[in-house]
Design an enzyme around this catalytic site. Sequence first.
Site: not given
Ligand code: OAD
Ligand code: ZN
Length: 235
Positions: A137, A92, A110
Amino acid sequence: MTDKPSRIVILTGAGISAESGVDTFRDEGGIWAKVDYRDVATPEGFARNPSLVHDFYNQRRQGLKGIQPNAAHIALAKLEREFSGNVLFVTQNIDDLHERAGSQRLVHMHGELARALCVRCGTRHGWREDMDAFSICGACGSTGHLRPDVVWFGEMPYQMERISAAIALCDLFVSIGTSGNVYPAAGFVEEAKFAGAHTVELNLEPSEGRSHFAEAHYGKATEIVPVFVERILGG
Ligand code: OAD
Ligand code: ZN
């Protein structure tokens, strides 16, 4: 986990890049605590204020220059190189740390910070510099039609068919560093479970989807991911 897996799908989220210095979204002080996602991560936000959105992604794109893959990205690239079966990474994340660590079978569901999409001609370009309303572009020559090639809320993530097909065939599904808040990625564990795969969560803390995982290990990605990889390669 008993049998040795042969087809692995690994989903990663912001937590895997946290120790490289990339902000996560929903942790305390995370990106969505500082900016409203409706302003910077929706098509409506971009239509309202393109320069605010460009600035947000320009800053994050510039940030790529100062960061390096960490031990978790490196361990996963080793898994792909040395595993006798098949591995697909689905991230993601819009950073480029998996590929810089050496991962090759990788889907950026994403999108990618280091790419631009021309909404006029549909061409995608590698893009390392800042982008603004005057960026041109290189394919159609038009001005003002480039946007970051990232997927915003309300848009369809990339390569969903390829991802679903791989999950339907996998025997091990591993979710790393994601809070399990954002669909469709948050639903992959249930698809994998339905397909009969063993499901593993590696995260700092239990995610929203914790109850769907058959196995979980909690800790920092740089510590728990290399251990898990060695277990797969060794076992
Ligand atoms: P989140 O910020 O929602 O979650 C990050 C996760 O990583 C949490 O559960 C933390 O506990 C964990 N975490 C933090 N530090 C860590 C470490 N050192 N080791 C292991 N785990 C750790 O991020 P995502 O789940 O990636 O989308 O978010 C999903 C999507 O929401 C993103 O791709 C983005 C966002 O909105 C878009 O922008 C469309
Ligand atoms: Zn173009």
